[in-house]
Motif scaffolding. Structure first.
Motif, PDB file in Angstrom:
ATOM      1  N   THR A  74      46.294  31.724  36.668  1.00 56.51           N
ATOM      2  CA  THR A  74      47.332  32.074  35.699  1.00 56.51           C
ATOM      3  C   THR A  74      46.959  33.372  34.988  1.00 56.51           C
ATOM      4  O   THR A  74      45.810  33.821  35.036  1.00 56.51           O
ATOM      5  N   TYR A  75      47.938  33.931  34.307  1.00 56.13           N
ATOM      6  CA  TYR A  75      47.696  35.096  33.474  1.00 56.13           C
ATOM      7  C   TYR A  75      48.653  35.064  32.297  1.00 56.13           C
ATOM      8  O   TYR A  75      49.693  34.417  32.338  1.00 56.13           O
ATOM      9  N   LYS A  89      50.051  32.965  38.752  1.00 54.74           N
ATOM     10  CA  LYS A  89      50.000  34.142  39.609  1.00 54.74           C
ATOM     11  C   LYS A  89      50.653  33.815  40.951  1.00 54.74           C
ATOM     12  O   LYS A  89      50.434  32.769  41.525  1.00 54.74           O
ATOM     13  N   SER A  91      51.598  35.535  44.870  1.00 51.44           N
ATOM     14  CA  SER A  91      51.190  36.546  45.812  1.00 51.44           C
ATOM     15  C   SER A  91      52.367  37.466  46.125  1.00 51.44           C
ATOM     16  O   SER A  91      53.525  37.040  46.158  1.00 51.44           O
TER      17      SER A  91
END
Length: 94
Positions: A74-75, A89, A91
């Protein structure tokens, strides 16, 4: 004579009754550096330390088991209105 031999036999016993390194002749610096070797055990402090250690281990285990800290990458992002949200996150290939 028998009383003298009894005194000699009892003298080493009296020294052996006190466990640990308290009777060993050492320097004060060694006693300060290795305090735990010369201090008497204290059950209250020992039980408090054990409880704090177990609580810390339990907290770490709790943190690792919650959804936020699983293996999902995660961010944090800041939205236009200034709030911060956590996103998973993805891709670029997906």
């Amino acid at each position: 004579m028998s009383s003298e031999s009894n005194k000699k036999a009892e003298a080493p016993k009296a020294e052996m009754n006190e466990p640990g390194l308290r009777n060993v002749k050492t320097t004060n610096a060694f006693k300060i550096i290795n305090f735990e070797l010369f201090a008497k055990p204290n059950k209250k402090v020992m039980s408090l330390g054990t409880a704090v250690f177990l609580a810390a281990c339990g907290y770490i285990l709790y943190i690792r088991m919650t959804d936020e800290y699983r293996n999902v990458p995660t961010y944090n992002t800041m939205n236009d209105d200034g709030t911060i949200t956590r996103r998973v996150k993805t891709s670029k290939w997906d």
